[in-house]
Design a protein around this motif. Structure first.
Motif, PDB file in Angstrom:
ATOM      1  N   ALA A  82      59.079  28.936  -7.630  1.00 33.31           N
ATOM      2  CA  ALA A  82      60.464  28.997  -8.107  1.00 33.31           C
ATOM      3  C   ALA A  82      61.030  27.596  -8.289  1.00 33.31           C
ATOM      4  CB  ALA A  82      61.317  29.796  -7.129  1.00 33.31           C
ATOM      5  N   ARG A  83      60.747  26.704  -7.345  1.00 25.95           N
ATOM      6  CA  ARG A  83      61.248  25.325  -7.455  1.00 25.95           C
ATOM      7  C   ARG A  83      60.583  24.583  -8.609  1.00 25.95           C
ATOM      8  NH1 ARG A  83      60.576  25.764  -1.819  1.00 25.95           N
ATOM      9  NH2 ARG A  83      58.730  24.426  -1.831  1.00 25.95           N
ATOM     10  N   LEU A  84      59.265  24.736  -8.751  1.00 25.20           N
ATOM     11  CA  LEU A  84      58.565  24.063  -9.846  1.00 25.20           C
ATOM     12  C   LEU A  84      59.019  24.602 -11.193  1.00 25.20           C
ATOM     13  CD1 LEU A  84      54.923  23.911  -8.391  1.00 25.20           C
ATOM     14  CD2 LEU A  84      56.559  22.030  -8.557  1.00 25.20           C
ATOM     15  N   GLY A  85      59.178  25.915 -11.286  1.00 27.67           N
ATOM     16  CA  GLY A  85      59.622  26.515 -12.530  1.00 27.67           C
ATOM     17  C   GLY A  85      60.998  26.034 -12.936  1.00 27.67           C
ATOM     18  N   ALA A  86      61.872  25.825 -11.950  1.00 23.63           N
ATOM     19  CA  ALA A  86      63.217  25.330 -12.242  1.00 23.63           C
ATOM     20  C   ALA A  86      63.181  23.919 -12.810  1.00 23.63           C
ATOM     21  CB  ALA A  86      64.072  25.370 -10.975  1.00 23.63           C
ATOM     22  N   ARG A  87      62.115  23.176 -12.499  1.00 26.65           N
ATOM     23  CA  ARG A  87      61.949  21.816 -13.031  1.00 26.65           C
ATOM     24  C   ARG A  87      61.304  21.814 -14.417  1.00 26.65           C
ATOM     25  NH1 ARG A  87      60.443  21.255  -7.591  1.00 26.65           N
ATOM     26  NH2 ARG A  87      61.418  19.561  -6.402  1.00 26.65           N
ATOM     27  N   GLY A  88      60.863  22.964 -14.879  1.00 23.87           N
ATOM     28  CA  GLY A  88      60.175  23.026 -16.170  1.00 23.87           C
ATOM     29  C   GLY A  88      58.700  22.737 -16.091  1.00 23.87           C
ATOM     30  N   VAL A  89      58.131  22.763 -14.873  1.00 22.88           N
ATOM     31  CA  VAL A  89      56.697  22.506 -14.707  1.00 22.88           C
ATOM     32  C   VAL A  89      55.905  23.724 -15.171  1.00 22.88           C
ATOM     33  CG1 VAL A  89      54.862  22.061 -13.020  1.00 22.88           C
ATOM     34  CG2 VAL A  89      57.088  20.929 -12.785  1.00 22.88           C
ATOM     35  N   ARG A  90      54.893  23.498 -15.993  1.00 19.82           N
ATOM     36  CA  ARG A  90      53.991  24.582 -16.374  1.00 19.82           C
ATOM     37  C   ARG A  90      53.064  24.884 -15.210  1.00 19.82           C
ATOM     38  NH1 ARG A  90      55.516  23.570 -21.358  1.00 19.82           N
ATOM     39  NH2 ARG A  90      55.199  25.201 -22.925  1.00 19.82           N
ATOM     40  N   MET A  91      52.714  26.161 -15.048  1.00 17.98           N
ATOM     41  CA  MET A  91      51.894  26.555 -13.904  1.00 17.98           C
ATOM     42  C   MET A  91      50.768  27.475 -14.343  1.00 17.98           C
ATOM     43  SD  MET A  91      54.831  27.154 -10.973  1.00 17.98           S
ATOM     44  CE  MET A  91      55.903  28.108 -12.069  1.00 17.98           C
ATOM     45  N   GLY A  92      49.624  27.300 -13.693  1.00 24.41           N
ATOM     46  CA  GLY A  92      48.463  28.118 -13.988  1.00 24.41           C
ATOM     47  C   GLY A  92      47.783  28.580 -12.710  1.00 24.41           C
ATOM     48  N   SER A  93      47.065  29.679 -12.810  1.00 22.84           N
ATOM     49  CA  SER A  93      46.222  30.154 -11.714  1.00 22.84           C
ATOM     50  C   SER A  93      44.770  29.919 -12.101  1.00 22.84           C
ATOM     51  CB  SER A  93      46.473  31.637 -11.430  1.00 22.84           C
ATOM     52  OG  SER A  93      46.272  32.415 -12.600  1.00 22.84           O
ATOM     53  N   HIS A  94      43.934  29.765 -11.107  1.00 22.30           N
ATOM     54  CA  HIS A  94      42.541  29.388 -11.343  1.00 22.30           C
ATOM     55  C   HIS A  94      41.613  30.475 -10.802  1.00 22.30           C
ATOM     56  CE1 HIS A  94      39.842  26.128 -12.569  1.00 22.30           C
ATOM     57  NE2 HIS A  94      39.064  26.468 -11.558  1.00 22.30           N
ATOM     58  N   ASP A  95      40.611  30.844 -11.597  1.00 18.40           N
ATOM     59  CA  ASP A  95      39.583  31.786 -11.160  1.00 18.40           C
ATOM     60  C   ASP A  95      40.155  33.167 -10.828  1.00 18.40           C
ATOM     61  OD1 ASP A  95      37.768  29.745 -11.464  1.00 18.40           O
ATOM     62  OD2 ASP A  95      37.621  29.281  -9.326  1.00 18.40           O
ATOM     63  N   ASP A  96      41.049  33.668 -11.665  1.00 25.23           N
ATOM     64  CA  ASP A  96      41.567  35.022 -11.448  1.00 25.23           C
ATOM     65  C   ASP A  96      40.426  36.032 -11.497  1.00 25.23           C
ATOM     66  OD1 ASP A  96      44.235  34.162 -11.325  1.00 25.23           O
ATOM     67  OD2 ASP A  96      44.443  34.252 -13.503  1.00 25.23           O
ATOM     68  N   GLN A  97      40.485  37.025 -10.597  1.00 26.73           N
ATOM     69  CA  GLN A  97      39.419  38.020 -10.532  1.00 26.73           C
ATOM     70  C   GLN A  97      39.886  39.438 -10.850  1.00 26.73           C
ATOM     71  OE1 GLN A  97      37.844  37.518  -6.558  1.00 26.73           O
ATOM     72  NE2 GLN A  97      36.402  35.939  -7.231  1.00 26.73           N
ATOM     73  N   THR A  98      41.165  39.733 -10.595  1.00 30.35           N
ATOM     74  CA  THR A  98      41.633  41.105 -10.745  1.00 30.35           C
ATOM     75  C   THR A  98      42.935  41.183 -11.531  1.00 30.35           C
ATOM     76  OG1 THR A  98      42.943  41.080  -8.711  1.00 30.35           O
ATOM     77  CG2 THR A  98      40.606  41.681  -8.505  1.00 30.35           C
ATOM     78  N   PHE A  99      43.212  42.381 -12.024  1.00 27.87           N
ATOM     79  CA  PHE A  99      44.485  42.654 -12.695  1.00 27.87           C
ATOM     80  C   PHE A  99      45.643  42.377 -11.743  1.00 27.87           C
ATOM     81  CE2 PHE A  99      48.040  45.337 -13.711  1.00 27.87           C
ATOM     82  CZ  PHE A  99      48.134  45.307 -15.093  1.00 27.87           C
ATOM     83  N   GLU A 100      45.497  42.806 -10.491  1.00 26.90           N
ATOM     84  CA  GLU A 100      46.573  42.667  -9.515  1.00 26.90           C
ATOM     85  C   GLU A 100      46.860  41.205  -9.210  1.00 26.90           C
ATOM     86  OE1 GLU A 100      44.887  46.610  -9.463  1.00 26.90           O
ATOM     87  OE2 GLU A 100      43.939  44.641  -9.197  1.00 26.90           O
ATOM     88  N   ALA A 101      45.814  40.394  -9.097  1.00 29.03           N
ATOM     89  CA  ALA A 101      46.015  38.968  -8.804  1.00 29.03           C
ATOM     90  C   ALA A 101      46.753  38.278  -9.941  1.00 29.03           C
ATOM     91  CB  ALA A 101      44.674  38.295  -8.557  1.00 29.03           C
ATOM     92  N   ARG A 102      46.363  38.606 -11.184  1.00 31.77           N
ATOM     93  CA  ARG A 102      47.054  37.999 -12.324  1.00 31.77           C
ATOM     94  C   ARG A 102      48.507  38.448 -12.384  1.00 31.77           C
ATOM     95  NH1 ARG A 102      49.000  35.141 -15.572  1.00 31.77           N
ATOM     96  NH2 ARG A 102      48.546  33.713 -13.909  1.00 31.77           N
ATOM     97  N   ALA A 103      48.776  39.715 -12.064  1.00 32.95           N
ATOM     98  CA  ALA A 103      50.147  40.218 -12.067  1.00 32.95           C
ATOM     99  C   ALA A 103      50.991  39.504 -11.014  1.00 32.95           C
ATOM    100  CB  ALA A 103      50.152  41.725 -11.827  1.00 32.95           C
ATOM    101  N   ALA A 104      50.396  39.231  -9.857  1.00 34.91           N
ATOM    102  CA  ALA A 104      51.138  38.537  -8.796  1.00 34.91           C
ATOM    103  C   ALA A 104      51.506  37.127  -9.224  1.00 34.91           C
ATOM    104  CB  ALA A 104      50.300  38.508  -7.518  1.00 34.91           C
ATOM    105  N   TRP A 105      50.580  36.439  -9.878  1.00 38.68           N
ATOM    106  CA  TRP A 105      50.882  35.094 -10.357  1.00 38.68           C
ATOM    107  C   TRP A 105      51.951  35.130 -11.444  1.00 38.68           C
ATOM    108  CZ3 TRP A 105      50.099  31.242  -7.497  1.00 38.68           C
ATOM    109  CH2 TRP A 105      48.960  31.115  -6.709  1.00 38.68           C
ATOM    110  N   ARG A 106      51.844  36.092 -12.342  1.00 35.43           N
ATOM    111  CA  ARG A 106      52.827  36.184 -13.421  1.00 35.43           C
ATOM    112  C   ARG A 106      54.228  36.400 -12.860  1.00 35.43           C
ATOM    113  NH1 ARG A 106      51.395  40.643 -15.356  1.00 35.43           N
ATOM    114  NH2 ARG A 106      49.513  39.741 -16.257  1.00 35.43           N
TER     115      ARG A 106
END
Length: 377
Positions: free
Chosen positions: A210-234
């Motif tokens: 939330a703090r990084l997003g408020a600064r406009g920082v782009r964010m990525g997740s690495h080595d996603d394995q499941t639908f649920e993990a990607r949804a949590a990051w999103r």
């Protein structure tokens, strides 16, 4: 900067190949005072590398024996240019793993880029790769993002959770411990301690993102394995999926409108070195926005042509994965295509062998090799 107009080359534009001249003036595409005949050559948009850590071997050419800081980064910039990369996102760990993945080495990399970047044509940018369970260093990592104006943070988790939960030693423990500067016993104890705090991680990540997003920082997740993990990051505002390990994870990203970055070496070698889903399979299904160098800077250009050879994409479509695609997901709207007014980032290739003979970054020659030099002179 160059004031020049290239004629008689084949040029890859947004709509495909044509042979109209390409001018360069004041670091941008367009204009150009002097004509140069590039008949027999191809001109393509400069490669934008969304994730690469090949700089490590330049800054630490022999582990524990020699470290090169600024001169190593200069050498890295030269290799990037020789490989046609005009914008490079240098992916540096901020991890409990220590050694070249620890905060101390990361600070050296960040300082080196700050010193060298203004002096080289290639646009050097930073990505901070934060280990999700390194909770005690979240504050320091966030401070580094602010201090060095780091635009992109990616989250990794390299803890062998299953082994730790079962009370077993992780594989390659001794080698990893030596790289970190710890004894195997101390390294294992640290991993066990971090694993025990797993329940604290989701809430801490929610707040940090939330703090990084408020600064406009782009964010990525690495080595996603499941639908649920990607949804949590999103849900945390993390909209880039780097190197998803399964088809399900890549599909989850695509269906939600998130960007997918795959490893170019995976395409070149034909498979994942870790046994995960092949990048070529995901590309064939339209589940790739960008190909990144990962650990090998020559791979993006080679991977693009490999996609053509495999029949996965046509030439403009394949090259978009290393130019326009990464530009879009990184928010770099001033580059990635050959259009008037955009940053003059160009790769010139020998049409006969696809060898990169000249790279222009920001209107400056970054790499020049072979007979083409006589045409410019």
């Amino acid at each position: 900067m160059l004031s020049i107009r290239f004629e008689n080359a084949r040029v890859m534009r947004p709509d495909g190949w044509d042979e109209a001249p390409v001018g360069i003036e004041d670091g941008l595409i367009g204009g150009g005072a002097r004509s140069v005949d590039l008949g027999g050559y191809d001109i393509l948009p400069g490669i934008i590398d969304a994730h690469g850590d090949g700089f490590e071997r330049h800054m630490a050419p022999r582990r524990g024996a020699l470290r090169e800081r600024d001169s190593g980064m200069v050498a890295c910039a030269a290799e990037l240019a020789a490989c046609g990369i005009t914008t490079a996102m240098l992916a540096q760990f901020w991890s409990w793993e220590g050694g070249m993945r620890g905060p101390e080495f990361a600070s050296e990399v960040f300082e080196s880029v700050a010193c060298v970047a203004p002096t080289v044509p290639v646009d050097l940018r930073l990505q901070l790769r934060l280990e999700t369970h390194f909770l005690e260093s979240f504050e320091a990592a966030e401070a580094a993002v602010d201090r060095w104006d780091i635009p992109y943070v990616v989250f990794n988790d390299h803890l062998p959770h299953q082994r730790l939960a079962e009370g077993r030693k992780p594989p390659r423990l001794t080698g990893q411990a030596l790289k970190s500067g710890r004894s195997p016993e101390a390294h294992l104890a640290l991993m066990q301690q971090l694993h025990k705090r797993s329940s604290e991680v989701p809430e801490a990540l929610d707040a940090l993102c939330a703090r990084l997003g408020a600064r406009g920082v782009r964010m990525g997740s690495h080595d996603d394995q499941t639908f649920e993990a990607r949804a949590a990051w999103r849900a945390r505002g993390v909209h880039i999926s780097e190197f998803p390990e399964t088809l399900a994870a890549a599909q989850a990203a695509r269906e939600a409108g998130d960007a997918v970055v795959l490893g170019a070496p995976n395409v070149v070698r034909g498979a994942s070195h870790a046994g995960n889903v092949a990048a070529s399979e995901l590309i064939a299904k339209g589940l790739c926005d960008a190909l990144a160098s990962d650990y090998h800077y020559p791979s993006p250009a080679r991977a693009a042509w490999r996609c053509v050879e495999l029949g996965l994409l046509d030439e403009p479509g394949a090259w978009r994965l290393v130019s326009e695609g990464p530009a879009r997901l990184l928010g770099l709207h001033d580059r990635g295509t050959i259009e008037d007014g955009k940053r003059a980032d160009l790769v010139v290739m020998d049409r006969d062998n696809r060898r990169i003979v000249m790279t222009i970054a920001g209107g400056r020659v970054a790499h020049l090799s072979g007979d083409i030099a006589s045409r410019l002179m």
